[in-house]
Scaffold this motif. Sequence first.
Motif, PDB file in Angstrom:
ATOM      1  N   PRO A   1       0.807  -1.225   0.000  1.00  0.00           N
ATOM      2  CA  PRO A   1       0.000   0.000   0.000  1.00  0.00           C
ATOM      3  C   PRO A   1       0.843   1.280   0.000  1.00  0.00           C
ATOM      4  N   ALA A   2       2.010   1.250   0.614  1.00  0.00           N
ATOM      5  CA  ALA A   2       2.879   2.435   0.635  1.00  0.00           C
ATOM      6  C   ALA A   2       3.360   2.773  -0.772  1.00  0.00           C
ATOM      7  N   ILE A   3       3.538   1.753  -1.610  1.00  0.00           N
ATOM      8  CA  ILE A   3       3.922   1.979  -3.005  1.00  0.00           C
ATOM      9  C   ILE A   3       2.685   2.339  -3.823  1.00  0.00           C
ATOM     10  N   ALA A   4       1.620   1.583  -3.640  1.00  0.00           N
ATOM     11  CA  ALA A   4       0.387   1.801  -4.407  1.00  0.00           C
ATOM     12  C   ALA A   4      -0.136   3.223  -4.247  1.00  0.00           C
ATOM     13  N   ASP A   5      -0.016   3.766  -3.051  1.00  0.00           N
ATOM     14  CA  ASP A   5      -0.520   5.115  -2.786  1.00  0.00           C
ATOM     15  C   ASP A   5       0.249   6.198  -3.536  1.00  0.00           C
ATOM     16  N   GLN A   6       1.464   5.894  -3.971  1.00  0.00           N
ATOM     17  CA  GLN A   6       2.278   6.882  -4.681  1.00  0.00           C
ATOM     18  C   GLN A   6       2.014   6.906  -6.182  1.00  0.00           C
ATOM     19  N   LEU A   7       1.340   5.869  -6.701  1.00  0.00           N
ATOM     20  CA  LEU A   7       1.145   5.744  -8.142  1.00  0.00           C
ATOM     21  C   LEU A   7      -0.018   6.590  -8.651  1.00  0.00           C
ATOM     22  N   LYS A   8       0.219   7.238  -9.770  1.00  0.00           N
ATOM     23  CA  LYS A   8      -0.848   7.942 -10.488  1.00  0.00           C
ATOM     24  C   LYS A   8      -1.098   7.149 -11.761  1.00  0.00           C
ATOM     25  N   ARG A   9      -2.155   6.350 -11.736  1.00  0.00           N
ATOM     26  CA  ARG A   9      -2.479   5.466 -12.839  1.00  0.00           C
ATOM     27  C   ARG A   9      -3.342   6.176 -13.877  1.00  0.00           C
ATOM     28  N   ASN A  10      -3.303   5.675 -15.112  1.00  0.00           N
ATOM     29  CA  ASN A  10      -4.188   6.228 -16.141  1.00  0.00           C
ATOM     30  C   ASN A  10      -5.599   5.672 -15.937  1.00  0.00           C
ATOM     31  N   ALA A  11      -6.512   5.997 -16.826  1.00  0.00           N
ATOM     32  CA  ALA A  11      -7.910   5.585 -16.692  1.00  0.00           C
ATOM     33  C   ALA A  11      -8.076   4.064 -16.679  1.00  0.00           C
ATOM     34  N   ASP A  12      -7.097   3.344 -17.238  1.00  0.00           N
ATOM     35  CA  ASP A  12      -7.147   1.882 -17.272  1.00  0.00           C
ATOM     36  C   ASP A  12      -6.441   1.244 -16.080  1.00  0.00           C
ATOM     37  N   GLY A  13      -5.959   2.070 -15.141  1.00  0.00           N
ATOM     38  CA  GLY A  13      -5.279   1.554 -13.963  1.00  0.00           C
ATOM     39  C   GLY A  13      -3.834   1.180 -14.203  1.00  0.00           C
ATOM     40  N   LEU A  14      -3.233   1.754 -15.243  1.00  0.00           N
ATOM     41  CA  LEU A  14      -1.874   1.400 -15.634  1.00  0.00           C
ATOM     42  C   LEU A  14      -0.899   2.554 -15.420  1.00  0.00           C
ATOM     43  N   VAL A  15       0.367   2.180 -15.240  1.00  0.00           N
ATOM     44  CA  VAL A  15       1.458   3.138 -15.111  1.00  0.00           C
ATOM     45  C   VAL A  15       2.467   2.823 -16.209  1.00  0.00           C
ATOM     46  N   CYS A  16       2.976   3.851 -16.845  1.00  0.00           N
ATOM     47  CA  CYS A  16       3.984   3.692 -17.888  1.00  0.00           C
ATOM     48  C   CYS A  16       5.297   3.219 -17.270  1.00  0.00           C
ATOM     49  N   ALA A  17       5.978   2.297 -17.960  1.00  0.00           N
ATOM     50  CA  ALA A  17       7.275   1.788 -17.505  1.00  0.00           C
ATOM     51  C   ALA A  17       8.300   1.967 -18.617  1.00  0.00           C
ATOM     52  N   VAL A  18       9.306   2.775 -18.350  1.00  0.00           N
ATOM     53  CA  VAL A  18      10.423   2.963 -19.272  1.00  0.00           C
ATOM     54  C   VAL A  18      11.505   1.990 -18.833  1.00  0.00           C
ATOM     55  N   VAL A  19      12.035   1.230 -19.790  1.00  0.00           N
ATOM     56  CA  VAL A  19      12.999   0.181 -19.460  1.00  0.00           C
ATOM     57  C   VAL A  19      14.364   0.553 -20.028  1.00  0.00           C
ATOM     58  N   GLN A  20      15.345   0.631 -19.134  1.00  0.00           N
ATOM     59  CA  GLN A  20      16.696   1.051 -19.489  1.00  0.00           C
ATOM     60  C   GLN A  20      17.674  -0.080 -19.197  1.00  0.00           C
ATOM     61  N   GLU A  21      18.639  -0.260 -20.104  1.00  0.00           N
ATOM     62  CA  GLU A  21      19.640  -1.310 -19.924  1.00  0.00           C
ATOM     63  C   GLU A  21      20.727  -0.864 -18.957  1.00  0.00           C
ATOM     64  N   ARG A  22      20.988  -1.703 -17.988  1.00  0.00           N
ATOM     65  CA  ARG A  22      22.056  -1.434 -17.023  1.00  0.00           C
ATOM     66  C   ARG A  22      23.393  -1.466 -17.767  1.00  0.00           C
ATOM     67  N   GLY A  23      24.225  -0.506 -17.503  1.00  0.00           N
ATOM     68  CA  GLY A  23      25.543  -0.453 -18.130  1.00  0.00           C
ATOM     69  C   GLY A  23      25.570   0.471 -19.329  1.00  0.00           C
ATOM     70  N   SER A  24      24.802   0.151 -20.364  1.00  0.00           N
ATOM     71  CA  SER A  24      24.803   0.983 -21.572  1.00  0.00           C
ATOM     72  C   SER A  24      23.892   2.200 -21.432  1.00  0.00           C
ATOM     73  N   ASN A  25      22.910   2.110 -20.550  1.00  0.00           N
ATOM     74  CA  ASN A  25      21.875   3.132 -20.364  1.00  0.00           C
ATOM     75  C   ASN A  25      20.970   3.290 -21.582  1.00  0.00           C
ATOM     76  N   ASP A  26      21.006   2.331 -22.524  1.00  0.00           N
ATOM     77  CA  ASP A  26      20.086   2.365 -23.670  1.00  0.00           C
ATOM     78  C   ASP A  26      18.660   2.243 -23.166  1.00  0.00           C
ATOM     79  N   VAL A  27      17.756   3.036 -23.737  1.00  0.00           N
ATOM     80  CA  VAL A  27      16.335   2.848 -23.475  1.00  0.00           C
ATOM     81  C   VAL A  27      15.898   1.698 -24.371  1.00  0.00           C
ATOM     82  N   LEU A  28      15.474   0.610 -23.757  1.00  0.00           N
ATOM     83  CA  LEU A  28      15.147  -0.595 -24.499  1.00  0.00           C
ATOM     84  C   LEU A  28      13.722  -0.609 -25.010  1.00  0.00           C
TER      85      LEU A  28
END
Length: 112
Positions: A6-33
């Motif tokens: 709940p401490a994490i859930a309370d911090q999330l601002k979800r869209n109308a579908d209840g989802l949060v965007c996730a940007v995925v970055q590669e460790r080391g290269s810092n490439d956005v995957l």
Amino acid sequence: MTSLDPAIADQLKRNADGLVCAVVQERGSNDVLMVAWMNDEALHLTLTTRQATYFSRSRNELWVKGATSGNTQHVHSVTLDCDGDTLLLTVTQSGGACHTGNHTCFDANRLL
């Protein structure tokens, strides 16, 4: 269904579908995957298993990255942005991150 802290859930601002965007970055290269979406269950599973788990909007179901392709993502960190509406995952990528087989979803179509 599993419960997100709940401490994490309370911090999330979800869209109308209840989802949060996730940007995925590669460790080391810092490439956005890639960019994907997470609901509370996907985030909970990612945090507890360290296997990147997302919510497929087209299939309306959870998916573990690499479960069928073998191109897995081991999660090293998950950070919430200042607005609470975007997550940044730092991962070790095995194989291509993009469904096309490319290293990232941003390998093609450079606009500038």
